[in-house]
Design an enzyme around this catalytic site. Structure first.
Site, PDB file in Angstrom:
ATOM      1  N   SER A   1      11.196  -4.368 -14.749  1.00 33.23           N
ATOM      2  CA  SER A   1      11.832  -3.180 -15.336  1.00 33.23           C
ATOM      3  C   SER A   1      12.829  -3.549 -16.432  1.00 33.23           C
ATOM      4  CB  SER A   1      12.564  -2.402 -14.238  1.00 33.23           C
ATOM      5  OG  SER A   1      11.664  -2.023 -13.231  1.00 33.23           O
TER       6      SER A   1
HETATM    7  N1  SAM Z   1      11.429  -5.412  -8.804  1.00 31.58           N
HETATM    8  C1  SAM Z   1      10.513  -6.095  -9.673  1.00 31.58           C
HETATM    9  C2  SAM Z   1      11.177  -7.141 -10.509  1.00 31.58           C
HETATM   10  O1  SAM Z   1      12.404  -7.334 -10.397  1.00 31.58           O
HETATM   11  O2  SAM Z   1      10.453  -7.799 -11.273  1.00 31.58           O
HETATM   12  C3  SAM Z   1       9.699  -5.169 -10.541  1.00 31.58           C
HETATM   13  C4  SAM Z   1       8.734  -4.413  -9.762  1.00 31.58           C
HETATM   14  S1  SAM Z   1       7.335  -3.760 -10.585  1.00 31.58           S
HETATM   15  C5  SAM Z   1       8.027  -2.456 -11.546  1.00 31.58           C
HETATM   16  C6  SAM Z   1       6.600  -2.947  -9.165  1.00 31.58           C
HETATM   17  C7  SAM Z   1       6.016  -3.894  -8.152  1.00 31.58           C
HETATM   18  O3  SAM Z   1       5.690  -3.159  -6.983  1.00 31.58           O
HETATM   19  C8  SAM Z   1       4.742  -4.577  -8.602  1.00 31.58           C
HETATM   20  O4  SAM Z   1       4.886  -5.950  -8.511  1.00 31.58           O
HETATM   21  C9  SAM Z   1       3.691  -4.057  -7.612  1.00 31.58           C
HETATM   22  O5  SAM Z   1       2.681  -4.989  -7.314  1.00 31.58           O
HETATM   23  C10 SAM Z   1       4.550  -3.758  -6.413  1.00 31.58           C
HETATM   24  N2  SAM Z   1       3.987  -2.836  -5.425  1.00 31.58           N
HETATM   25  C11 SAM Z   1       3.278  -1.691  -5.623  1.00 31.58           C
HETATM   26  N3  SAM Z   1       2.963  -1.125  -4.432  1.00 31.58           N
HETATM   27  C12 SAM Z   1       3.485  -1.933  -3.462  1.00 31.58           C
HETATM   28  C13 SAM Z   1       3.516  -1.898  -2.040  1.00 31.58           C
HETATM   29  N4  SAM Z   1       2.946  -0.917  -1.332  1.00 31.58           N
HETATM   30  N5  SAM Z   1       4.150  -2.892  -1.387  1.00 31.58           N
HETATM   31  C14 SAM Z   1       4.748  -3.899  -2.052  1.00 31.58           C
HETATM   32  N6  SAM Z   1       4.753  -3.996  -3.395  1.00 31.58           N
HETATM   33  C15 SAM Z   1       4.140  -3.022  -4.095  1.00 31.58           C
END
Ligand code: SAM
Length: 216
Positions: A61
């Site tokens: 983000s």
């Molecule tokens: N917090 C992260 C960072 O600091 O880089 C950015 C997160 S990114 C916007 C969203 C993440 O959520 C992705 O890596 C995606 O694979 C993960 N995601 C989506 N659905 C998920 C789930 N049910 N459980 C765990 N991770 C999930």
């Protein structure tokens, strides 16, 4: 200008704009610059206040978005925190600096579990535990949590996450449509187990995919 100087400027801009409001969040941002958590080819863009690509078609983000969520969470040393959506591991590193204790973060894409673990190790972060799996189910072994921070957009507030909050605890989660846009919700669990929801306005996140999220 080198990467550290560019990053310092970004942080000071966020302070001037009133987005970073606490000294604790400012210090955490300075300790863990975003360029430590992206691939080599994106490092020179890491100071820009916009999302950046990470492997598997996901994103880390924008700095202002991460700051907004961390300020909303009001993290204090000793709090038990669960993050859903590890991605690059950057937000988890910041959380760990704010709570100064173990942090649990769940990621569904195995490639990103490895990516985050490598980034965290290189950045010298020792108290973040990256757990592979579906974060919409929470992480029961370490529940209940003072805070749960979800960094992907959900169709609804996932029930297991509310269940795994302590009374008085808070869940920060984007809720809305599959792709662009969601509302950033602050969900407070009251002493009687009911919830109070505050809406902090429009945000844009990749989808939260799982049993209590969007279907693949
Ligand atoms: N917090 C992260 C960072 O600091 O880089 C950015 C997160 S990114 C916007 C969203 C993440 O959520 C992705 O890596 C995606 O694979 C993960 N995601 C989506 N659905 C998920 C789930 N049910 N459980 C765990 N991770 C999930």
């Amino acid at each position: 200008m080198n990467l550290d100087e560019l990053w310092r400027r970004t942080v000071e801009n966020l302070v001037r704009e009133g987005i970073i409001r606490s000294e604790a969040v400012r210090r955490a941002f300075l300790k863990y610059p975003r360029y430590l958590f992206v691939e080599e080819k994106y490092r020179k863009y890491a100071h820009l206040d916009e999302p950046l690509p990470i492997p598997a078609g996901q994103t880390v983000s924008a700095p202002h978005m991460v700051a907004i969520m961390l300020e909303l969470a009001e993290l204090k040393p000793g709090m038990n925190v669960l993050e859903i959506g590890t991605g690059s591991g950057w937000n988890a590193a910041l959380i760990s600096e704010l709570v100064k204790t173990d942090v649990y973060t769940v990621e569904r894409i195995p490639e990103l579990v490895e990516f985050a673990r490598r980034n965290l190790e290189r950045a010298g972060v020792k108290n973040v535990h990256v757990i592979p799996g579906d974060g919409t189910l929470g992480f029961p072994p370490k529940a209940p949590y003072d805070r749960i921070i979800v960094t992907a957009g959900a169709p609804d507030i996932p029930k297991p996450l509310v269940e795994q909050l302590k009374p008085g605890g808070k869940l920060i989660i984007p809720v809305g449509s599959y792709h662009l846009w969601q509302d950033l919700l602050e969900v407070i669990k009251l002493e009687d187990g009911s919830i109070k929801v505050k809406n902090h306005g429009g945000v844009a996140f990749v989808p939260l995919i799982g049993e209590h999220g969007w279907r693949e």
